[in-house]
Design a protein around this motif. Structure first.
Motif, short mmCIF file in Angstrom:
data_model
loop_
_atom_site.label_atom_id
_atom_site.label_comp_id
_atom_site.label_asym_id
_atom_site.label_seq_id
_atom_site.Cartn_x
_atom_site.Cartn_y
_atom_site.Cartn_z
N GLU A 6 0.76 -1.14 -0.04
CA GLU A 6 0.12 -0.08 -0.01
C GLU A 6 0.90 1.29 0.03
N GLN A 7 2.11 1.33 0.83
CA GLN A 7 2.71 2.10 0.88
C GLN A 7 3.49 2.82 -0.49
N LEU A 8 3.82 1.58 -1.24
CA LEU A 8 4.62 1.72 -2.38
C LEU A 8 3.55 2.36 -3.45
N GLU A 9 2.36 1.58 -3.40
CA GLU A 9 1.46 2.21 -4.36
C GLU A 9 0.75 3.66 -4.48
N LYS A 10 0.55 3.76 -3.07
CA LYS A 10 -0.04 4.95 -2.66
C LYS A 10 0.80 6.17 -2.33
N LYS A 42 5.09 9.66 -5.92
CA LYS A 42 6.13 10.60 -5.89
C LYS A 42 7.29 10.40 -7.24
N ILE A 43 7.66 9.27 -7.56
CA ILE A 43 8.45 9.13 -8.53
C ILE A 43 7.55 9.54 -10.12
N THR A 44 6.23 9.46 -10.21
CA THR A 44 5.46 9.82 -11.48
C THR A 44 5.75 11.59 -11.21
N GLN A 45 5.90 12.14 -10.26
CA GLN A 45 6.10 13.36 -10.19
C GLN A 45 7.51 14.03 -10.56
N GLN A 93 11.57 4.12 -10.83
CA GLN A 93 10.31 3.68 -11.13
C GLN A 93 10.34 2.28 -11.71
N GLY A 94 11.34 1.85 -12.49
CA GLY A 94 11.34 0.41 -12.81
C GLY A 94 11.41 -0.32 -11.60
N MET A 95 12.52 -0.09 -10.71
CA MET A 95 12.82 -0.82 -9.50
C MET A 95 11.51 -0.84 -8.59
N LEU A 96 10.88 0.41 -8.49
CA LEU A 96 9.69 0.24 -7.67
C LEU A 96 8.73 -0.58 -8.33
N GLU A 97 8.43 -0.37 -9.43
CA GLU A 97 7.35 -1.58 -10.17
C GLU A 97 7.63 -2.80 -10.02
#
Length: 156
Positions: free
Chosen positions: A18-22, A27-30, A54-58
């Motif tokens: 939830e933390q990563l998605e919300k 933040k990374i998109t921004q 972003q790649g690492m997060l996804e």
């Protein structure tokens, strides 16, 4: 293949997801949008770094979703504490140093050595599995060292 977890471990993974998605994903998109606004993307290190993050997060989000989906919760009420097994806490005496240690054997994704939780797949845990109180576990570590432990207590 199912991943065995405790309810506590599953809850932690859900909170992290939830933390990563919300929070982290927006933040990374921004950051990507801000870097894109700075112009030429071919020489924009900020943009490259943000896209890599972003790649690492996804990847982490995808991995967590898969683990959560495939998880099987271990029912602690059905555990046999007459022998060392998953989720048992073992009090040991190191036969060489006479020092006592306590470990809880947990699934890989829940190991936390500072909290005394070791992965069921470590050499020490593998050497302890199936042992009963009074048994000696002789364990060879990957570096070639050997440890010998006496099982003093098994609990949940």
């Amino acid at each position: 293949m199912a991943t065995y977890v405790t309810q506590e471990g599953l809850d932690k993974m859900k909170v992290e997801l939830e933390q990563l998605e919300k929070i982290e994903r927006p933040k990374i998109t921004q950051q990507i949008a801000e870097a894109r606004d700075k112009g030429d993307l071919s020489e924009n290190a900020e943009y490259d770094a943000a896209k890599e993050a972003q790649g690492m997060l996804e990847m982490r989000i995808s991995k967590l979703k898969n683990i959560i989906f495939d998880s099987k919760i271990i029912d602690e009420s059905n555990l046999d504490i007459s022998k060392v097994s998953m989720l048992t806490t073992v009090r040991l005496k190191n036969n060489a140093t006479k020092a006592e240690q306590k470990f809880t054997l947990v699934p890989d994704n829940e190991s936390d050595i500072k909290a005394g939780k070791i992965s069921i797949n470590t050499p020490i845990a593998k050497g302890l599995l199936g042992k009963v109180i009074g048994d000696t576990a002789d364990i060879e570590l990957p570096n070639g060292n050997k440890l010998s432990f006496e099982i003093l207590e098994i609990s949940l």
